[in-house]
Design a protein around this motif. Structure first.
Motif, short mmCIF file in Angstrom:
data_model
loop_
_atom_site.label_atom_id
_atom_site.label_comp_id
_atom_site.label_asym_id
_atom_site.label_seq_id
_atom_site.Cartn_x
_atom_site.Cartn_y
_atom_site.Cartn_z
N GLU A 9 0.91 -1.10 -0.13
CA GLU A 9 0.05 -0.07 0.15
C GLU A 9 0.63 1.26 -0.04
O GLU A 9 0.46 2.27 -0.55
CB GLU A 9 -0.95 0.13 1.23
CG GLU A 9 -2.07 1.04 1.35
CD GLU A 9 -2.99 0.74 -0.15
OE1 GLU A 9 -3.46 1.78 -0.64
OE2 GLU A 9 -3.18 -0.49 -0.29
N ARG A 10 1.79 1.27 0.79
CA ARG A 10 2.79 2.44 0.74
C ARG A 10 3.48 2.80 -0.55
O ARG A 10 3.58 3.75 -1.15
CB ARG A 10 3.98 2.31 1.91
CG ARG A 10 4.89 3.48 2.27
CD ARG A 10 6.06 3.54 1.17
NE ARG A 10 6.82 2.26 1.42
CZ ARG A 10 7.62 1.97 0.44
NH1 ARG A 10 8.10 2.83 -0.41
NH2 ARG A 10 8.35 0.70 0.92
N GLN A 11 4.04 1.70 -1.30
CA GLN A 11 4.71 1.89 -2.37
C GLN A 11 3.72 2.39 -3.47
O GLN A 11 3.98 3.14 -4.22
CB GLN A 11 5.23 0.55 -2.96
CG GLN A 11 6.37 0.09 -2.00
CD GLN A 11 6.84 -1.51 -2.17
OE1 GLN A 11 6.11 -2.31 -2.57
NE2 GLN A 11 8.16 -1.72 -2.03
N LEU A 12 2.70 1.86 -3.44
CA LEU A 12 1.29 2.10 -4.48
C LEU A 12 1.17 3.66 -4.37
O LEU A 12 1.18 4.42 -5.16
CB LEU A 12 0.20 1.48 -4.29
CG LEU A 12 -0.83 1.74 -5.30
CD1 LEU A 12 -0.29 1.51 -6.85
CD2 LEU A 12 -2.01 0.81 -5.06
N THR A 13 0.91 4.13 -3.01
CA THR A 13 0.68 5.56 -2.78
C THR A 13 1.77 6.43 -3.08
O THR A 13 1.56 7.40 -3.78
CB THR A 13 0.41 5.73 -1.30
OG1 THR A 13 -0.69 4.75 -0.76
CG2 THR A 13 -0.09 7.03 -0.98
N GLU A 14 2.94 6.10 -2.91
CA GLU A 14 4.10 6.71 -3.42
C GLU A 14 4.12 6.78 -4.91
O GLU A 14 4.37 8.10 -5.53
CB GLU A 14 5.18 6.40 -3.03
CG GLU A 14 5.48 6.62 -1.31
CD GLU A 14 7.05 6.18 -0.73
OE1 GLU A 14 7.80 6.02 -1.53
OE2 GLU A 14 6.88 6.17 0.42
N TRP A 88 12.87 2.29 -1.87
CA TRP A 88 13.11 2.33 -0.35
C TRP A 88 12.03 3.47 -0.30
O TRP A 88 11.65 4.24 -0.99
CB TRP A 88 14.65 2.81 -0.15
CG TRP A 88 15.40 2.03 0.15
CD1 TRP A 88 15.35 0.40 0.09
CD2 TRP A 88 16.75 2.18 0.88
NE1 TRP A 88 16.43 0.15 0.51
CE2 TRP A 88 17.25 0.90 0.91
CE3 TRP A 88 17.27 3.35 1.35
CZ2 TRP A 88 18.80 0.86 1.56
CZ3 TRP A 88 18.59 3.23 1.75
CH2 TRP A 88 19.28 1.88 1.91
N PRO A 89 11.45 3.15 0.90
CA PRO A 89 10.17 4.17 1.40
C PRO A 89 10.64 5.50 1.37
O PRO A 89 11.78 6.22 1.80
CB PRO A 89 10.27 3.86 2.86
CG PRO A 89 10.58 2.23 3.13
CD PRO A 89 11.65 2.27 2.17
N GLY A 90 9.93 6.32 0.68
CA GLY A 90 9.95 7.79 0.71
C GLY A 90 10.72 8.02 -0.83
O GLY A 90 10.42 9.33 -1.56
N PHE A 91 11.27 7.36 -1.50
CA PHE A 91 12.02 7.51 -2.73
C PHE A 91 10.86 7.58 -4.07
O PHE A 91 11.27 7.88 -4.94
CB PHE A 91 13.18 6.61 -2.95
CG PHE A 91 14.30 6.94 -2.01
CD1 PHE A 91 15.10 8.05 -2.27
CD2 PHE A 91 14.39 6.64 -0.81
CE1 PHE A 91 16.28 8.44 -1.36
CE2 PHE A 91 15.34 6.73 0.04
CZ PHE A 91 16.46 7.64 -0.25
N LEU A 92 10.05 6.75 -4.14
CA LEU A 92 9.13 6.21 -4.98
C LEU A 92 8.28 7.37 -5.11
O LEU A 92 7.66 7.69 -6.33
CB LEU A 92 8.35 5.05 -4.80
CG LEU A 92 8.76 3.73 -4.94
CD1 LEU A 92 7.94 2.48 -4.39
CD2 LEU A 92 9.30 3.38 -6.35
N ALA A 93 8.22 8.42 -4.30
CA ALA A 93 7.38 9.51 -4.30
C ALA A 93 8.12 10.70 -5.07
O ALA A 93 7.43 11.95 -5.38
CB ALA A 93 6.91 10.12 -2.78
N GLN A 94 9.28 10.58 -5.08
CA GLN A 94 9.99 11.68 -5.96
C GLN A 94 9.73 11.81 -7.26
O GLN A 94 9.42 10.67 -7.88
CB GLN A 94 11.48 11.27 -5.86
CG GLN A 94 12.04 11.32 -4.24
CD GLN A 94 11.88 12.47 -3.51
OE1 GLN A 94 12.20 13.92 -4.10
NE2 GLN A 94 11.18 12.40 -2.43
#
Length: 209
Positions: A9-14, A88-94
């Motif tokens: 879920e986190r990865q998809l959201t980012e 990694w968490p946080g980086f897919l949102a970039q």
């Protein structure tokens, strides 16, 4: 462009934080074996836990373009249709994602996949840790060394880093967001080749316990 995705879920959201194009058919696949049902996809993306054993169950030769979350390990042993990226968490949102591949011929197609998520790609050498994770991991490591020497507290070090460098997070905030186990694992892998990356004792303690 049809893309088959396996992500938490986190990865998809980012990944979709910047929006996706209407032309993108985004399918969440729960079981890795289901990928075989989507041979018509332009690409498969496996972003769940990096280096997961399930990756070994994919028949790489029969897959289309395959993008995987693999930060610590390289593409050694993988076929040329595989692209590794920093998930990694946080980086897919970039807006810009780091990735590497062994075959320049697939870069154009991979770039189109990233564009579907309104992302650009920065092609990095196929080295352990890419570039940004290495830098951030070292900053975090130095912060743990400073903490171990009783120079300051976690909160004060975070504040000093954000005020002094205008970073969005302090080193301990980054560590919490990414996960100390991931940071420690990367530093361990890098330290086998360069002692500068030796994990701080306190970081090791938090990562293991």
């Amino acid at each position: 462009m049809k893309i088959v995705l396996k992500a938490d879920e986190r990865q998809l959201t980012e990944l979709v934080s910047n929006g996706i194009t209407k032309e993108t058919a985004l399918l969440q696949v729960q079981q890795i074996t289901e990928f075989e049902q989507h041979r018509d996809a332009a690409a498969w993306m496996v972003l769940t836990e990096e280096d997961a054993e399930e990756l070994e169950s994919i028949t790489y030769g029969k897959s289309p373009l395959l993008l995987i979350n693999r930060v610590v390990g390289t593409l050694s042993g993988f076929p040329e249709n595989v692209v590794r990226l920093n998930g990694w968490p946080g980086f897919l949102a970039q807006h810009t994602l780091e990735a590497s591949c062994k075959n320049d011929a697939i870069k154009e197609t991979a770039g189109l996949v990233f564009q579907c998520f309104h992302k650009s790609v920065e092609w990095a050498p196929d080295l352990k840790g890419f570039i940004t994770p290495r830098v951030i991991s070292m900053i975090i490591n130095e912060a743990y060394f400073a903490l171990g020497e009783n120079i300051s507290t976690k909160e004060e070090i975070d504040i000093a880093m954000k005020l002094g460098t205008n970073y969005p997070y302090g080193p301990f905030e980054w560590a919490q967001k990414i996960g100390t186990k991931k940071i420690y694992r990367l530093l361990q892998a890098l330290s086998s080749e360069d002692r500068r990356y030796t994990p701080a004792p306190l970081l090791e303690q938090e990562a293991i316990h």
